[in-house]
Design a protein around this motif. Structure first.
Motif, PDB file in Angstrom:
ATOM      1  N   SER A 125      40.138  52.625  48.924  1.00  0.00           N
ATOM      2  CA  SER A 125      38.717  52.306  48.981  1.00  0.00           C
ATOM      3  C   SER A 125      37.889  53.135  48.011  1.00  0.00           C
ATOM      4  O   SER A 125      36.783  52.775  47.666  1.00  0.00           O
ATOM      5  CB  SER A 125      38.191  52.492  50.396  1.00  0.00           C
ATOM      6  OG  SER A 125      38.346  53.849  50.738  1.00  0.00           O
ATOM      7  N   ASN A 126      38.430  54.272  47.555  1.00  0.00           N
ATOM      8  CA  ASN A 126      37.638  55.075  46.623  1.00  0.00           C
ATOM      9  C   ASN A 126      37.847  54.643  45.181  1.00  0.00           C
ATOM     10  O   ASN A 126      37.353  55.244  44.256  1.00  0.00           O
ATOM     11  CB  ASN A 126      37.958  56.558  46.785  1.00  0.00           C
ATOM     12  CG  ASN A 126      39.433  56.824  46.619  1.00  0.00           C
ATOM     13  OD1 ASN A 126      40.239  55.883  46.652  1.00  0.00           O
ATOM     14  ND2 ASN A 126      39.794  58.086  46.445  1.00  0.00           N
ATOM     15  N   LYS A 127      38.609  53.593  44.960  1.00  0.00           N
ATOM     16  CA  LYS A 127      38.811  53.114  43.587  1.00  0.00           C
ATOM     17  C   LYS A 127      37.991  51.860  43.350  1.00  0.00           C
ATOM     18  O   LYS A 127      37.619  51.160  44.268  1.00  0.00           O
ATOM     19  CB  LYS A 127      40.288  52.817  43.347  1.00  0.00           C
ATOM     20  CG  LYS A 127      41.131  54.085  43.343  1.00  0.00           C
ATOM     21  CD  LYS A 127      42.560  53.752  43.035  1.00  0.00           C
ATOM     22  CE  LYS A 127      43.479  54.935  43.316  1.00  0.00           C
ATOM     23  NZ  LYS A 127      44.772  54.498  43.815  1.00  0.00           N
ATOM     24  N   ARG A 128      37.771  51.601  42.065  1.00  0.00           N
ATOM     25  CA  ARG A 128      36.984  50.452  41.667  1.00  0.00           C
ATOM     26  C   ARG A 128      37.816  49.197  41.868  1.00  0.00           C
ATOM     27  O   ARG A 128      38.973  49.126  41.484  1.00  0.00           O
ATOM     28  CB  ARG A 128      36.652  50.614  40.176  1.00  0.00           C
ATOM     29  CG  ARG A 128      35.568  49.742  39.684  1.00  0.00           C
ATOM     30  CD  ARG A 128      34.223  50.274  40.180  1.00  0.00           C
ATOM     31  NE  ARG A 128      33.142  49.412  39.737  1.00  0.00           N
ATOM     32  CZ  ARG A 128      32.936  48.212  40.202  1.00  0.00           C
ATOM     33  NH1 ARG A 128      33.745  47.695  41.090  1.00  0.00           N
ATOM     34  NH2 ARG A 128      31.917  47.502  39.759  1.00  0.00           N
ATOM     35  N   GLU A 129      37.247  48.173  42.483  1.00  0.00           N
ATOM     36  CA  GLU A 129      37.993  46.939  42.670  1.00  0.00           C
ATOM     37  C   GLU A 129      37.348  45.805  41.907  1.00  0.00           C
ATOM     38  O   GLU A 129      36.141  45.712  41.813  1.00  0.00           O
ATOM     39  CB  GLU A 129      38.056  46.588  44.164  1.00  0.00           C
ATOM     40  CG  GLU A 129      38.794  47.646  44.950  1.00  0.00           C
ATOM     41  CD  GLU A 129      39.335  47.135  46.263  1.00  0.00           C
ATOM     42  OE1 GLU A 129      39.031  45.974  46.606  1.00  0.00           O
ATOM     43  OE2 GLU A 129      40.052  47.890  46.923  1.00  0.00           O
TER      44      GLU A 129
ATOM     45  N   HIS B 152      36.036  39.844  41.933  1.00  0.00           N
ATOM     46  CA  HIS B 152      36.384  38.477  42.295  1.00  0.00           C
ATOM     47  C   HIS B 152      37.760  38.348  42.919  1.00  0.00           C
ATOM     48  O   HIS B 152      38.018  37.421  43.647  1.00  0.00           O
ATOM     49  CB  HIS B 152      36.306  37.583  41.061  1.00  0.00           C
ATOM     50  CG  HIS B 152      37.379  37.886  40.063  1.00  0.00           C
ATOM     51  ND1 HIS B 152      37.652  39.158  39.646  1.00  0.00           N
ATOM     52  CD2 HIS B 152      38.260  37.074  39.434  1.00  0.00           C
ATOM     53  CE1 HIS B 152      38.654  39.124  38.773  1.00  0.00           C
ATOM     54  NE2 HIS B 152      39.029  37.873  38.635  1.00  0.00           N
ATOM     55  N   SER B 153      38.660  39.243  42.616  1.00  0.00           N
ATOM     56  CA  SER B 153      40.029  38.981  43.010  1.00  0.00           C
ATOM     57  C   SER B 153      40.661  40.149  43.736  1.00  0.00           C
ATOM     58  O   SER B 153      41.853  40.150  43.978  1.00  0.00           O
ATOM     59  CB  SER B 153      40.850  38.653  41.768  1.00  0.00           C
ATOM     60  OG  SER B 153      40.794  39.779  40.908  1.00  0.00           O
ATOM     61  N   ASP B 154      39.846  41.151  44.047  1.00  0.00           N
ATOM     62  CA  ASP B 154      40.383  42.267  44.787  1.00  0.00           C
ATOM     63  C   ASP B 154      41.399  43.067  43.976  1.00  0.00           C
ATOM     64  O   ASP B 154      42.228  43.759  44.526  1.00  0.00           O
ATOM     65  CB  ASP B 154      41.037  41.735  46.082  1.00  0.00           C
ATOM     66  CG  ASP B 154      40.818  42.719  47.215  1.00  0.00           C
ATOM     67  OD1 ASP B 154      39.788  43.419  47.191  1.00  0.00           O
ATOM     68  OD2 ASP B 154      41.679  42.792  48.096  1.00  0.00           O
ATOM     69  N   ILE B 155      41.364  42.948  42.644  1.00  0.00           N
ATOM     70  CA  ILE B 155      42.297  43.713  41.816  1.00  0.00           C
ATOM     71  C   ILE B 155      41.578  44.962  41.320  1.00  0.00           C
ATOM     72  O   ILE B 155      40.476  44.885  40.800  1.00  0.00           O
ATOM     73  CB  ILE B 155      42.771  42.869  40.621  1.00  0.00           C
ATOM     74  CG1 ILE B 155      43.606  41.707  41.119  1.00  0.00           C
ATOM     75  CG2 ILE B 155      43.572  43.717  39.646  1.00  0.00           C
ATOM     76  CD1 ILE B 155      43.772  40.622  40.101  1.00  0.00           C
ATOM     77  N   GLU B 156      42.229  46.103  41.522  1.00  0.00           N
ATOM     78  CA  GLU B 156      41.602  47.337  41.063  1.00  0.00           C
ATOM     79  C   GLU B 156      41.771  47.470  39.556  1.00  0.00           C
ATOM     80  O   GLU B 156      42.792  47.106  39.005  1.00  0.00           O
ATOM     81  CB  GLU B 156      42.267  48.547  41.710  1.00  0.00           C
ATOM     82  CG  GLU B 156      42.105  48.587  43.193  1.00  0.00           C
ATOM     83  CD  GLU B 156      43.299  49.267  43.815  1.00  0.00           C
ATOM     84  OE1 GLU B 156      44.010  49.983  43.089  1.00  0.00           O
ATOM     85  OE2 GLU B 156      43.515  49.050  45.014  1.00  0.00           O
TER      86      GLU B 156
END
Ligand code: GDP
Ligand code: MG
Length: 594
Positions: free
Chosen positions: A570-574, A577-581
């Motif tokens: 959760s602390n990373k950028r996602e 649109h596609s939930d890909i970090e």
């Protein structure tokens, strides 16, 4: 008062800041203790990289051997090739420059480039050989190089100094007194002052750094900026020591600052002429061309957008060569698309955001400007700086890319290595000249080939012995393509880039293989594809995540595992649109393609 306005110009690391500190010490501006941390390199990035990024000004009083006091206004200039623009601005506020050459390295590309800027401005150049104390100093050889490279300086003595120990620096001060002209400034004429730099202060507004060519400046009078046609009453005027020291008056020939109180930095343009509203000068000074952005990249927040917006707006106010426009990416959300003087400038901005504002950012792969002619017969040419706006291939008539003219200065024994590096980067040979064991090679080369890693490749290939100077040449037709990247069948807009058609097959393969290791895995396999002109030209499958979230028991449901994984991430950028970090490493994968 006797005034001398001067700068020091040198290739990077040749000792400019050290000499500046020594001069300040010997003119009693600072004490030895203060000098321990280089006084003029005050930004955190400047301390970290040991380079000057922004020009700065200091006034010292020098008590000369002739018994008189001289007012020395010293303007410090940046040494990195990205910042030549800053150097030129500063030089035009002076009557002369000390050309400092490191005796352990000799004449280098930036020595030559800076010398040419000084000649262009018409100021006096005083050659000085530095680091004579060093065991590897080759003083005679360096002096000989200066004589052959700069024949115009034949009547000028060449001083030999050690900025480190202070040996010979006294002679430099005397030479400034005796060989540099005093400004030919007339106090009785109307005010004519050059704005050679500016700074933005949240409380005071824009602070202009000025060099008075004619006339005096008094804090009481209404002032006018001639190009922007804006009048104002200065809140304060004064000199730089290097801290601001308020004065009632500045005289013709002086260098100082004006707190304009104006809140809009666009009104106080570097190169503008400042005059007195009630008694204006007839002709403005020539001014400068605005800084050209060479490299563009998206800058997106790791955390929240408002904090980045605030920080980057403030930075841009202080750095007129940073160009910022708002941009939105599907993958990264709201952010900015920025123009930089070069890749080093980009890095400096990224670090300043971190150091000065505590803001961490994702920077997308850098890009140059393309001129695209569509095939709809309109004749209109699109200027594309953001690859996401690069039109579809079937709508394009022609693309032109920026070409640079570069000079590579190299020791003769490394000539073959340097030439093959230039060839690998599509350089077209123009000219070669010899100076003793030094060879100067001239090429025209696509900016996209030298904008990113070329400088570092050159440095490591030649162990720091070769150097580079660049200038814009022209736009030339280029066969380039847009590469779109899909992760799990969804295009990730922030990963789109432009490259030469000849390189694309190879680069696409390398890219997908790199992405395999840097795109964070999901519970399911994900294909990564590079798409060019509608066709997938490279593909890898990112294997699914090992079920490490479930190692301590099989009792979680699938949705629980997902929840847990999501919390871990959760602390990373996602990707929105596609939930890909999309961590920074994903963008670096493009940057490091050969
Ligand atoms: P700039 O990039 O031109 O401002 O160079 P600096 O003043 O930062 O100096 C670069 C490096 O050279 C530093 O490590 C200095 O300590 C060193 N240096 C500068 N002047 C001398 C000198 O006269 N002798 C020796 N031995 N080293 C010096
Ligand atoms: Mg320096």
């Amino acid at each position: 008062m006797n005034i001398r306005n001067f700068a020091i110009i040198a290739h990077i690391d040749h000792g400019k800041s050290t000499l500046a500190d020594r001069i300040m010490e010997m003119t009693a501006t600072i004490t030895k203790r203060q000098a321990s941390a280089q006084l003029l390199n005050s930004m955190a990035v400047e301390q970290a990289h040991g380079v000057t990024v922004k020009s700065r000004t200091v006034r010292n009083i020098y008590h000369a051997d002739d018994g008189q006091d001289y007012e020395f206004n010293f303007i410090d200039t940046p040494g990195h090739v990205d910042f030549n623009y800053e150097v030129e601005k500063s030089l035009s506020a002076t009557e002369g420059a000390i050309l400092l050459v490191d005796a352990t390295q000799g004449v280098q590309a930036q020595t030559v480039a800076n010398y040419r800027l000084a000649r262009k401005t018409g100021i006096v150049v005083l050659p000085v050989v530095n680091k004579v104390d060093s065991a590897s100093a080759e003083v005679d050889k360096t002096e000989h190089q200066i004589r052959t490279a700069f024949p115009e300086l034949k009547d000028s003595p060449i001083l030999r100094i050690s900025a480190k120990t202070g040996a010979g620096v006294h002679d430099v001060l005397e030479v400034i007194v005796h060989r540099l002209p005093a400004p030919t400034a007339d106090n009785s004429l109307p005010l004519k002052a050059l704005v050679f730099d500016s700074e933005y202060d949240a409380f005071q507004g824009v602070i202009a750094y000025v060099r008075l060519f004619d006339g005096g400046l008094s804090a009481q009078n209404s002032l006018t900026l001639m190009a922007s046609n804006r009048s104002f009453k200065a809140k304060e005027i004064g000199i730089l020591t290097p801290n601001r020291l308020s004065q009632k008056k500045l005289a013709a020939g002086d260098v100082g600052y004006v707190i304009t109180g104006l809140k809009d930095p666009q009104l106080v343009r570097v190169g503008d002429t400042l005059t007195e509203t009630g008694r204006p000068t007839e002709t403005a000074l020539p001014g400068y061309a605005p800084a050209q952005s060479m490299v563009f990249a998206g800058v997106y927040p790791q955390d929240d957008y408002p904090t980045l917006k605030d920080a980057i707006t403030k930075l841009a106010l202080n750095d007129p060569s940073l160009h910022v426009t708002a941009a939105v990416s599907d993958a990264l959300g709201p952010g900015f698309y920025c123009g930089f003087l070069g890749i080093f400038h980009l890095q400096i901005i990224k670090e300043r955001l971190h150091d000065e504002y505590g803001v961490d950012v994702i920077v997308t792969a850098p890009n140059v400007t393309y001129q695209v002619t569509p095939n709809n017969g309109s004749g209109a040419v699109l200027t594309v700086t953001n690859p996401q706006h690069f039109p579809d291939f079937n709508t394009i008539e022609q693309v032109e890319e920026p070409m640079m003219r570069i000079e590579l200065t190299t020791p003769a024994e490394l000539l073959n290595d340097v030439m093959s590096l230039a060839n690998q980067h599509k350089g077209v040979f123009v000219d070669m000249t010899n100076q003793d064991e030094l060879v100067v090679l001239t090429y025209t080369i696509p900016l996209s080939e030298i904008a990113y890693s070329f400088f570092n490749e050159l440095k490591s290939l030649t162990h720091g012995y070769a150097s580079l100077s660049t200038s814009f040449a022209n736009y030339a037709p280029a066969d380039v393509v847009r590469v779109d990247v899909q992760i799990n069948y969804a295009k990730v807009d922030a990963l789109t880039f432009i490259t030469h058609r000849n390189d694309v097959a190879d680069q696409a393969q390398k890219l997908v293989h790199k992405l395999k290791y840097v795109v964070p895995r999901r519970l399911y396999p994900m294909p990564v594809q590079a798409i060019v002109e509608g066709k997938a030209i490279a593909r890898v499958d990112i294997p699914p995540l090992r079920k490490n979230a479930a190692v301590n028991g099989n009792s979680y449901s699938v949705s629980k595992k997902q929840q847990l994984l999501r919390r871990q991430n959760s602390n990373k950028r996602e990707a929105a649109h596609s939930d890909i970090e999309l961590p920074q490493a994903v963008f670096n994968a493009i940057l490091t393609l050969e």
